[in-house]
Scaffold this active site. Sequence first.
Site, PDB file in Angstrom:
ATOM      1  N   LYS A  30      24.910  -5.840  -1.336  1.00  0.00           N
ATOM      2  CA  LYS A  30      26.248  -6.344  -1.641  1.00  0.00           C
ATOM      3  C   LYS A  30      27.308  -5.729  -0.733  1.00  0.00           C
ATOM      4  CE  LYS A  30      24.820  -6.673  -6.476  1.00  0.00           C
ATOM      5  NZ  LYS A  30      25.000  -6.118  -7.844  1.00  0.00           N
TER       6      LYS A  30
ATOM      7  N   ARG B 107      11.693   4.063   3.338  1.00  0.00           N
ATOM      8  CA  ARG B 107      11.121   3.142   4.331  1.00  0.00           C
ATOM      9  C   ARG B 107      12.246   2.239   4.796  1.00  0.00           C
ATOM     10  NH1 ARG B 107       5.615   1.520   4.854  1.00  0.00           N
ATOM     11  NH2 ARG B 107       5.316  -0.361   6.089  1.00  0.00           N
TER      12      ARG B 107
ATOM     13  N   ARG C 235       0.811  -1.214   0.000  1.00  0.00           N
ATOM     14  CA  ARG C 235       0.000   0.000   0.000  1.00  0.00           C
ATOM     15  C   ARG C 235       0.848   1.270   0.000  1.00  0.00           C
ATOM     16  NH1 ARG C 235      -3.386  -3.483   1.712  1.00  0.00           N
ATOM     17  NH2 ARG C 235      -1.794  -4.106   3.200  1.00  0.00           N
ATOM     18  N   THR C 236       1.815   1.341   0.901  1.00  0.00           N
ATOM     19  CA  THR C 236       2.582   2.582   1.035  1.00  0.00           C
ATOM     20  C   THR C 236       3.404   2.863  -0.220  1.00  0.00           C
ATOM     21  OG1 THR C 236       2.695   2.296   3.439  1.00  0.00           O
ATOM     22  CG2 THR C 236       4.256   3.823   2.453  1.00  0.00           C
TER      23      THR C 236
ATOM     24  N   HIS D  35       5.477   6.985  11.225  1.00  0.00           N
ATOM     25  CA  HIS D  35       4.907   6.760   9.890  1.00  0.00           C
ATOM     26  C   HIS D  35       4.006   7.970   9.623  1.00  0.00           C
ATOM     27  CE1 HIS D  35       3.684   4.977   6.280  1.00  0.00           C
ATOM     28  NE2 HIS D  35       3.352   3.763   6.683  1.00  0.00           N
TER      29      HIS D  35
END
Length: 317
Positions: A93, A115, A65-66, A145
């Site tokens: 890596k 995020r 969703r975000t 958030h």
Amino acid sequence: MSDLQLDSQGRLRHFLTVEGLSREWLLKIMDTAESFGSVTYQKVKKVPLLRGKTVVNLFFETSTRTRTTFELAAKRLSADVLNLNVQVSATAKGESLLDTIRNLEAMSVDMFVVRHPDSGAAHFIARHVAPEVCVINAGDGRHAHPTQALLDVFTIRRHKPDFASLKVAIVGDILHSRVARSQIHALKTLGVPEIRVVAPRTLLPKAVESLGVVPYCELEAGIEGVDVILMLRLQKERMQGAFIPSEHEYYRSFGLTSARLARAKPDCLVMHPGPINRGVEIASEVADGVHSVILEQVSHGIAVRMAVMALVMGRAG
């Protein structure tokens, strides 16, 4: 915090947390989101505000969703969007986070939507990006958030605009939830006089009252007479140890059913940031029922994220 988010003229430089932002700023974001709401219903779902700008969705955690709503928001503002798959990128890596940022900046990127599983990661990036680059926090660890909180209060305002008369209950895994923390700060700033947090004792932070909320350890008492119920997902990926006996036992005591919902006000709103665990946090008849505005939250998320992007880029307001 406000020094990092606002520039010397008081304009929004980054959007990292609602904590410390004024009521006027929260209202400005919501008012700007209102102006973008009609874009969804246009034949061509775009406005040219960020044409020529490049937005990078830098997601170190999986999200549907975000990430999707941020991508749609940027594209509806006519920005170019790059979704970086961190699991197969240079950071996997061994490249450092700052090296990744520096390399992307060298490609003339204008905005990072971040995020990250670590609290403070978005703030760290914001402190080190070039002056012309903006950062939006799409969720960091247990910390914040902010766009989720803004779309939640935006949805509430659509139905119940008088924040000063509301009783709001936040129900579920308060301990691990960045959404809950941002919701509490946003609701307090907007003048909600009574905010309740409802959870088993094991899922309540220590001294939670210091946040200006009233804790309840029984669902029935916690939602008695409230105007809004904000359900939360069990953050199983952030739990280390046995915080609840089982999902079945949690639902038996804290699952929102139609019978329990009857204790709230007759016009109570039911909300959930998703993804919903049906039969764990909430019954399907409630999630899909007349009180639910869960799908509205998703739709409003696009307009709110458009507003935040436009404001941090100085193209709105």
